[in-house]
Design a protein around this motif. Structure first.
Motif, PDB file in Angstrom:
ATOM      1  N   HIS A   1       0.857  -1.178   0.000  1.00 30.26           N
ATOM      2  CA  HIS A   1       0.000   0.000   0.000  1.00 30.26           C
ATOM      3  C   HIS A   1       0.898   1.234   0.000  1.00 30.26           C
ATOM      4  CE1 HIS A   1      -3.154  -2.835   0.903  1.00 30.26           C
ATOM      5  NE2 HIS A   1      -2.555  -3.195   2.022  1.00 30.26           N
ATOM      6  N   ASP A   2       0.940   1.920  -1.114  1.00 31.75           N
ATOM      7  CA  ASP A   2       1.824   3.079  -1.243  1.00 31.75           C
ATOM      8  C   ASP A   2       1.375   4.195  -0.298  1.00 31.75           C
ATOM      9  OD1 ASP A   2       3.829   4.740  -2.197  1.00 31.75           O
ATOM     10  OD2 ASP A   2       2.601   5.489  -3.847  1.00 31.75           O
ATOM     11  N   HIS A   3       2.341   4.953   0.226  1.00 33.59           N
ATOM     12  CA  HIS A   3       2.018   6.143   1.011  1.00 33.59           C
ATOM     13  C   HIS A   3       3.071   7.206   0.793  1.00 33.59           C
ATOM     14  CE1 HIS A   3       4.520   3.814   3.999  1.00 33.59           C
ATOM     15  NE2 HIS A   3       5.113   4.998   4.083  1.00 33.59           N
ATOM     16  N   ASP A   4       2.646   8.445   0.979  1.00 31.99           N
ATOM     17  CA  ASP A   4       3.532   9.596   0.823  1.00 31.99           C
ATOM     18  C   ASP A   4       3.377  10.441   2.081  1.00 31.99           C
ATOM     19  OD1 ASP A   4       4.923  11.866   0.199  1.00 31.99           O
ATOM     20  OD2 ASP A   4       3.774  12.364  -1.600  1.00 31.99           O
ATOM     21  N   LEU A   5       4.389  10.412   2.952  1.00 32.71           N
ATOM     22  CA  LEU A   5       4.273  11.101   4.233  1.00 32.71           C
ATOM     23  C   LEU A   5       4.296  12.614   4.092  1.00 32.71           C
ATOM     24  CD1 LEU A   5       6.467   8.869   6.586  1.00 32.71           C
ATOM     25  CD2 LEU A   5       4.030   8.704   6.022  1.00 32.71           C
ATOM     26  N   THR A   6       4.641  13.131   2.913  1.00 31.23           N
ATOM     27  CA  THR A   6       4.623  14.582   2.706  1.00 31.23           C
ATOM     28  C   THR A   6       3.245  15.069   2.266  1.00 31.23           C
ATOM     29  OG1 THR A   6       5.322  14.420   0.388  1.00 31.23           O
ATOM     30  CG2 THR A   6       7.059  14.524   2.059  1.00 31.23           C
ATOM     31  N   ASP A   7       2.349  14.152   1.953  1.00 30.58           N
ATOM     32  CA  ASP A   7       0.981  14.498   1.560  1.00 30.58           C
ATOM     33  C   ASP A   7       0.054  14.227   2.736  1.00 30.58           C
ATOM     34  OD1 ASP A   7      -1.142  14.930  -0.705  1.00 30.58           O
ATOM     35  OD2 ASP A   7      -1.748  13.081   0.316  1.00 30.58           O
ATOM     36  N   GLU A   8      -0.701  15.246   3.160  1.00 23.42           N
ATOM     37  CA  GLU A   8      -1.498  15.123   4.390  1.00 23.42           C
ATOM     38  C   GLU A   8      -2.523  13.995   4.314  1.00 23.42           C
ATOM     39  OE1 GLU A   8      -2.553  15.999   8.305  1.00 23.42           O
ATOM     40  OE2 GLU A   8      -0.849  16.715   7.110  1.00 23.42           O
ATOM     41  N   ALA A   9      -3.222  13.881   3.190  1.00 30.61           N
ATOM     42  CA  ALA A   9      -4.235  12.834   3.075  1.00 30.61           C
ATOM     43  C   ALA A   9      -3.587  11.454   3.119  1.00 30.61           C
ATOM     44  CB  ALA A   9      -5.039  13.014   1.790  1.00 30.61           C
ATOM     45  N   SER A  10      -2.482  11.287   2.399  1.00 28.21           N
ATOM     46  CA  SER A  10      -1.779  10.008   2.407  1.00 28.21           C
ATOM     47  C   SER A  10      -1.211   9.715   3.786  1.00 28.21           C
ATOM     48  CB  SER A  10      -0.657  10.033   1.363  1.00 28.21           C
ATOM     49  OG  SER A  10       0.033   8.799   1.324  1.00 28.21           O
TER      50      SER A  10
ATOM     51  N   ARG B   1      -2.434  10.669   6.695  1.00 27.39           N
ATOM     52  CA  ARG B   1      -3.516  10.237   7.579  1.00 27.39           C
ATOM     53  C   ARG B   1      -3.967   8.818   7.277  1.00 27.39           C
ATOM     54  NH1 ARG B   1      -5.752  14.114  10.709  1.00 27.39           N
ATOM     55  NH2 ARG B   1      -5.130  16.283  10.306  1.00 27.39           N
ATOM     56  N   ARG B   2      -4.022   8.461   6.001  1.00 29.93           N
ATOM     57  CA  ARG B   2      -4.397   7.086   5.641  1.00 29.93           C
ATOM     58  C   ARG B   2      -3.368   6.098   6.164  1.00 29.93           C
ATOM     59  NH1 ARG B   2      -5.819   9.488   0.664  1.00 29.93           N
ATOM     60  NH2 ARG B   2      -3.833   8.833  -0.252  1.00 29.93           N
ATOM     61  N   PHE B   3      -2.107   6.464   6.058  1.00 30.40           N
ATOM     62  CA  PHE B   3      -1.058   5.571   6.546  1.00 30.40           C
ATOM     63  C   PHE B   3      -1.199   5.327   8.041  1.00 30.40           C
ATOM     64  CE2 PHE B   3       3.279   5.325   8.442  1.00 30.40           C
ATOM     65  CZ  PHE B   3       3.564   4.020   8.055  1.00 30.40           C
ATOM     66  N   LEU B   4      -1.392   6.401   8.829  1.00 28.23           N
ATOM     67  CA  LEU B   4      -1.550   6.231  10.269  1.00 28.23           C
ATOM     68  C   LEU B   4      -2.772   5.383  10.593  1.00 28.23           C
ATOM     69  CD1 LEU B   4      -0.680   9.685  11.894  1.00 28.23           C
ATOM     70  CD2 LEU B   4       0.748   7.648  11.717  1.00 28.23           C
TER      71      LEU B   4
END
Length: 206
Positions: free
Chosen positions: A94-103, A105-108
């Motif tokens: 599941h890809d995530h981008d910690l610099t993108d707020e929506a991504s 929050r989904r990661f957390l």
């Protein structure tokens, strides 16, 4: 507590793609030391972080002195973490981008494990972990059974997310972690030791 600071323990878990295990372990073990202190106080945001792997499952245990979202945001701004995240992304299920707020929050929302029980110790006692996958509907009982295990002159923490349960021990005992199959057999369909990939404390790197 550490001095006048409260240290909280959290765990994050995420799966990696099949065949990427060795590459992911190399990436997680290879990043440079981080700036982990609050500039205004000099206190460490991050007391210790330990990365474990078992098969395609990664578990990161962190001891922090701030809310987890603050710690992740702080780390996401570090060039070393940004470089590591870019290297990791092709290998994540599941890809995530910690610099993108929506991504972010989904990661957390998908990665944070709940602390089912704990009497863990701050400091630098050697850490070991065992990963369990419960039978459907039995993760709670599995976590309760593991929570009853005591470690002489050390501590334990049990983390849970859905059917995954992680039993973390901290002790001077050098004995490799052994899955407690007899104790949890009615509740678990998988039990395997985790490999410690990275273990970093404030003022020390391993």
């Amino acid at each position: 507590m550490t001095g006048s600071r409260t240290v909280d323990r959290y765990a994050l878990t995420f799966p990696v793609r099949a065949g990427s295990e060795a590459v992911v372990a190399e990436i997680l073990s290879g990043y440079a030391a981080l700036a982990v202190c609050r500039p205004e106080t000099g206190w460490a945001l991050l007391e210790r972080t330990s990365d474990f792997m078992a098969g395609r499952v990664v578990v990161r245990v962190v001891d922090i002195t701030c809310p987890p979202s603050d710690a992740v945001r702080h780390l996401a701004g570090q060039p070393q973490i940004q470089a590591m995240e870019q290297r990791l992304r092709p290998h994540l299920v599941h890809d995530h981008d910690l610099t993108d707020e929506a991504s972010f929050r989904r990661f957390l929302a998908t990665a944070v494990m709940r602390v089912a029980s704990g009497n863990g110790r701050t400091g630098r006692l050697p850490r070991r972990a065992v990963l369990y996958e419960s039978l459907p509907g039995h993760a709670g009982e599995l976590a309760r059974r593991l929570a009853g295990i005591t470690v002489v002159s050390g501590g334990t923490t049990v983390f849970r997310r859905r059917d995954l349960v992680v039993h973390l021990t901290e002790a001077d005992d050098e004995t490799p972690p052994v899955p407690l199959v007899g104790l949890v057999a009615p509740f678990a369909r998988l039990a395997r030791p985790m490999t410690l990939v990275t273990d970093r404390s404030v003022g020390a790197v391993a």
